[in-house]
Design an enzyme around this catalytic site. Structure first.
Site, PDB file in Angstrom:
ATOM      1  N   GLY A  71       0.822  -1.205   0.000  1.00 34.48           N
ATOM      2  CA  GLY A  71       0.000   0.000   0.000  1.00 34.48           C
ATOM      3  C   GLY A  71       0.859   1.259   0.000  1.00 34.48           C
ATOM      4  O   GLY A  71       0.558   2.231  -0.696  1.00 34.48           O
ATOM      5  N   ASN A 150      -7.889   4.212   9.331  1.00 36.32           N
ATOM      6  CA  ASN A 150      -7.455   2.932   9.895  1.00 36.32           C
ATOM      7  C   ASN A 150      -7.670   2.841  11.401  1.00 36.32           C
ATOM      8  O   ASN A 150      -7.891   1.759  11.926  1.00 36.32           O
ATOM      9  CB  ASN A 150      -5.979   2.690   9.556  1.00 36.32           C
ATOM     10  CG  ASN A 150      -5.101   3.885   9.860  1.00 36.32           C
ATOM     11  OD1 ASN A 150      -5.449   5.018   9.555  1.00 36.32           O
ATOM     12  ND2 ASN A 150      -3.979   3.648  10.477  1.00 36.32           N
ATOM     13  N   GLN A 178      -7.995   0.512   3.854  1.00 35.49           N
ATOM     14  CA  GLN A 178      -8.911  -0.024   4.858  1.00 35.49           C
ATOM     15  C   GLN A 178     -10.315  -0.249   4.298  1.00 35.49           C
ATOM     16  O   GLN A 178     -11.067  -1.063   4.820  1.00 35.49           O
ATOM     17  CB  GLN A 178      -8.996   0.907   6.077  1.00 35.49           C
ATOM     18  CG  GLN A 178      -7.704   1.028   6.860  1.00 35.49           C
ATOM     19  CD  GLN A 178      -7.272  -0.282   7.506  1.00 35.49           C
ATOM     20  OE1 GLN A 178      -8.043  -1.232   7.633  1.00 35.49           O
ATOM     21  NE2 GLN A 178      -6.016  -0.349   7.915  1.00 35.49           N
ATOM     22  N   SER A 198      -4.296  -2.585  -0.505  1.00 40.33           N
ATOM     23  CA  SER A 198      -3.194  -3.388   0.020  1.00 40.33           C
ATOM     24  C   SER A 198      -3.683  -4.821   0.220  1.00 40.33           C
ATOM     25  O   SER A 198      -4.764  -5.046   0.758  1.00 40.33           O
ATOM     26  CB  SER A 198      -2.732  -2.793   1.350  1.00 40.33           C
ATOM     27  OG  SER A 198      -1.879  -3.704   1.987  1.00 40.33           O
ATOM     28  N   GLY A 199      -2.870  -5.786  -0.208  1.00 37.57           N
ATOM     29  CA  GLY A 199      -3.288  -7.183  -0.163  1.00 37.57           C
ATOM     30  C   GLY A 199      -3.536  -7.709   1.234  1.00 37.57           C
ATOM     31  O   GLY A 199      -4.553  -8.351   1.501  1.00 37.57           O
ATOM     32  N   HIS A 200      -2.613  -7.395   2.158  1.00 39.47           N
ATOM     33  CA  HIS A 200      -2.677  -8.083   3.451  1.00 39.47           C
ATOM     34  C   HIS A 200      -3.785  -7.564   4.360  1.00 39.47           C
ATOM     35  O   HIS A 200      -3.979  -8.087   5.455  1.00 39.47           O
ATOM     36  CB  HIS A 200      -1.316  -8.038   4.160  1.00 39.47           C
ATOM     37  CG  HIS A 200      -0.959  -6.713   4.740  1.00 39.47           C
ATOM     38  ND1 HIS A 200      -1.004  -6.475   6.086  1.00 39.47           N
ATOM     39  CD2 HIS A 200      -0.556  -5.569   4.164  1.00 39.47           C
ATOM     40  CE1 HIS A 200      -0.622  -5.226   6.308  1.00 39.47           C
ATOM     41  NE2 HIS A 200      -0.354  -4.658   5.169  1.00 39.47           N
ATOM     42  N   THR A 236      10.166  -7.748 -11.556  1.00 40.84           N
ATOM     43  CA  THR A 236       9.526  -9.032 -11.844  1.00 40.84           C
ATOM     44  C   THR A 236       8.302  -9.206 -10.946  1.00 40.84           C
ATOM     45  O   THR A 236       8.355  -8.932  -9.752  1.00 40.84           O
ATOM     46  CB  THR A 236      10.524 -10.175 -11.617  1.00 40.84           C
ATOM     47  OG1 THR A 236      11.616  -9.979 -12.521  1.00 40.84           O
ATOM     48  CG2 THR A 236       9.892 -11.528 -11.876  1.00 40.84           C
ATOM     49  N   CYS A 324       2.593   5.171  24.544  1.00 37.65           N
ATOM     50  CA  CYS A 324       3.553   4.110  24.811  1.00 37.65           C
ATOM     51  C   CYS A 324       3.599   3.073  23.710  1.00 37.65           C
ATOM     52  O   CYS A 324       4.557   2.333  23.595  1.00 37.65           O
ATOM     53  CB  CYS A 324       3.233   3.424  26.130  1.00 37.65           C
ATOM     54  SG  CYS A 324       3.836   4.366  27.522  1.00 37.65           S
TER      55      CYS A 324
END
Lengths: 396, 312
Positions: A71, A150, A178, A198-200, A236, A324
């Site tokens: 992404g 997101n 998203q 984005s693929g994941h 590739t 944090c």
């Protein structure tokens, strides 16, 4: 211990069907699609099939789709392409709540001489359209605004934004990482020039991204080298992942309406019962315009990292906007841009669901969360008497 | 200055730019985060099963540090035996992350049974050591423990409530004073801004105060100012030429190239630098401004007497 994975806006599992499609291309069918021989060349056809499936998810033409590595690469490519094809224009508009892939890239161009305007958001995370309209001028080279956020899941009014920009002939890019697969996107109706997937995030593997480029949009490649992707993105092809992504998009399109209802049902129950069982808890983001799978809940007077690590003890995965957990010392830029009070930002937890979550997962979270919140509040010096709390609110 | 040190100078210039770049990246979000795996087993244990949690209603001393806005806060309660001067009980309430809670728990265990003077010898490093170490970015949690202890003991001894330490506030984001930066730097032998940020949070917000922190560190360790934009004193012609070339390559050309322009170094004659503008810069209405900009940069980084001329 079972893992209860409620962090699907961070990444998703690879769907079993996707993995099955990919497997041969990670093993025996390892040929290069650019090769002249049948062994390599036969993979080319599978890539084109995948391209058709990806295109179908957003109702695009297959040749409007290029495959990238992620992404972030798609976002960077889109913005850079707009900038390079209009060298006289210097003004970039994006939003304050953008993903770092866009926000930091724009800031980077800002340091190199572009003017960057950040559209603010209102209390519930809605885009400030008046501010946006005031920013538009003849110098705008590109507007890049995310489809859905997101952290909060808030969906921005893409139709309205794209129509305004189309009228003025300004290039529009949207980071739909998203949104894609979670809400329906139709680029024949939505006049967006470039769009990132984005693929994941939709049950394909990591390391594969998509950039949609509307026919007729001036395009400059970002990764330069070989002739792949019609010279628009060298390198590739990531054959197995492209084939996997094709399958994932097919599944997403097929499941979308049912999945949307299912996820919003789970999400709403989680949210509603958390608010009931944990006092001093609030939801961040506009509940009426949100992704079906996302909720961002603030547990006041306790800190997000501590909550996450207690959840971790039960195998529950979520994420937080607290300082944090951010790697810097400042808490979430999204929640701060929305004006969420610091008392609540530090204790914000994002739960993001997928089709693989069940009612049982939600039951388990609802079972352990009140105890975690109670224990951490017992540890906390805040939230006991109103004086202490109001003092901290007042000093903001 | 010999050639080696002029190369070193260039490296310093570059590293400064790098750090600026880092600071400007405002949204280091959901990345580089400390995960459960970065914590030692003892930190995990103290976080999951903290000791001495809660309030002491009739405490003899209370020390309060931090705020909910900053993201962590610690309230320390001590019960002190007036006869022996020993701490008989210590409890805490902490708002913060796992390491803040673990540090608080460790602190209360360490000071119990000690006299006040003995307790005051506990340093933030001792707290971190007891926990089997803290991740670098979390050292400020141990500092918070030490400060709460100091505040509680000052409270008991009736020392005027020095809630805000003396001295000017350097970091406005996290309300950190110069005094605190100096003390923490000396106690822990800190020499870089990054370390100061890890230990005090100063400089971790907007980053505006970072130059001030650098100055404070230089004073503390009485270092000569790092060769920031201070120019090399006396350059031989050879060094000057090398330096001008380097700066044009690394500082000036990338910026122009980003705008489809470019510049070529033609000649250097004493302090006269002759360049030719290329690409979009040729015939650009702003050419004169660009040349002035190059001159300013070279004056800043090489020598005050440099003049830049563009070949027509």
């Amino acid at each position: 211990m079972n893992t209860v994975y409620l962090d699907n806006n961070a990444t998703t599992c690879v769907a079993p069907e996707v993995l099955d499609e990919m497997a041969p291309y990670l093993a025996e069918l390892y040929g290069n699609p650019s090769s002249m021989h049948t062994f390599g060349g036969q993979t080319r056809r599978r890539i084109e099939e995948a391209r058709e499936k990806v295109a179908a998810l957003i109702n695009a033409e297959p040749d409007e789709i290029i495959f990238t590595s992620c992404g972030t690469e798609s976002d960077n490519t889109a913005i850079m392409s707009a900038v390079e094809s209009q060298p006289r224009k210097r003004h970039i508009i994006t939003s304050r709540v953008e993903h770092p892939a866009v926000l930091n890239f724009c800031q980077h161009l800002g340091r190199k001489g572009h003017r960057v305007s950040l559209v603010p958001v209102q209390k519930q995370g809605r885009l400030d359209m008046d501010a946006f309209l005031r920013m538009l001028d003849d110098d705008v080279v590109v507007v890049s605004i995310m489809h859905a956020n997101n952290e909060t899941g808030v969906i921005f009014p893409m139709d309205e934004l794209c129509e305004i920009l189309k009228e003025r002939g300004i290039v529009m890019h949207t980071d739909a990482v998203q949104a894609a697969g979670k809400i329906s996107i139709d680029v024949r109706k939505l006049p967006v020039d470039m769009l990132t997937i984005s693929g994941h995030k939709l049950h394909a593997p990591k390391g594969i991204g998509v950039l949609y480029i509307r026919k007729g949009t001036r395009f400059h490649p970002y990764v330069i080298g070989g002739h792949q992707e019609q010279g628009r993105r060298a390198g590739t092809e990531n054959v197995a992942s492209i084939i996997g992504l094709g399958k994932a998009c097919e599944l997403a399109l097929q499941h979308l309406p049912a999945e949307s209802a299912y996820l919003s049902g789970l999400r709403d129950r989680l949210e509603k019962e958390l608010l009931q069982s944990c006092p001093n808890t609030r939801v961040n983001g506009d509940p009426s315009r949100r992704l079906p799978n996302t909720t961002n809940v603030s547990f006041e007077y306790i800190e997000g990292e501590a909550i996450l690590l207690r959840l971790n003890e039960y195998g529950i995965c979520a994420s937080s906007g607290s300082a944090c957990t951010s790697g810097s010392l400042e808490p979430s830029h999204v929640l701060r841009a929305m004006g969420v009070p610091y008392t609540a930002v530090h204790g914000s937890i994002r739960f993001s669901l997928s089709r693989y979550n069940t009612e049982k997962d939600i039951d388990f979270v609802l079972e352990v969360m009140p105890g975690i919140v109670r224990e951490l509040r017992e540890l906390s010096p805040f939230g006991r008497n109103d004086a202490a709390c109001s003092r901290d609110y007042a000093s903001e | 200055m010999d050639f080696i040190s002029s190369l070193y100078y260039l490296r310093v210039v570059k590293s400064i730019q790098f750090s600026e770049y880092r600071i400007l990246d405002i949204t280091r979000l959901l990345c580089n985060d400390v995960t459960m795996w970065d914590y030692s087993d003892r930190v995990k244990d103290a976080f999951l099963h903290p000791k001495n949690v809660g309030e002491i209603k009739d405490a003899d001393a209370v020390g309060e540090i931090g705020s909910i806005i900053c993201g962590d806060a610690l309230k320390l309660y001590l019960k002190i035996d007036r006869e022996t001067g020993k701490i008989t009980d210590a409890r805490f309430q902490t708002f913060g992350c796992a390491s803040a809670i673990a540090s608080s728990s460790a602190l209360t265990e360490m000071v119990k049974g000690k006299t006040l003077d003995e307790a005051l010898t506990v340093t933030n490093q001792d707290i971190a050591d007891v926990l089997g170490g803290l991740p670098d970015q979390k050292m400020h949690c141990s500092v918070m423990g030490r400060e709460a202890l100091e505040a509680a003991i000052a409270n008991y001894r009736g020392v005027p409530v020095a809630k805000k330490e003396e001295g000017r506030v350097v970091c406005k984001c996290f309300d950190v004073t110069e005094e605190k930066i100096r003390r923490v730097a000396m106690d822990n032998h800190l020499t870089t801004v990054e370390e100061i940020t890890n230990f005090t949070k100063a400089g971790g917000g907007c980053g505006e105060c970072i130059p001030n922190i650098e100055t404070i560190l230089q004073n503390v360790w009485s270092l000569k100012p790092t060769e920031k934009p201070s120019k090399p004193k006396k350059l031989t012609n050879l060094h000057k030429i090398a330096l001008i070339q380097e700066i044009i390559e690394t500082e000036i050309r990338p910026g122009l190239q980003a705008d489809n322009g470019d510049v070529e170094l033609i000649d250097i004659d004493g302090s006269r630098v002759i360049v030719a503008l290329r690409g979009m810069c040729t015939g650009c209405m702003m050419a004169a401004v660009t040349v002035k900009g190059i001159q300013a940069k070279l004056r800043e980084l090489v020598s005050d007497d440099i003049t830049v001329e563009a070949l027509q």
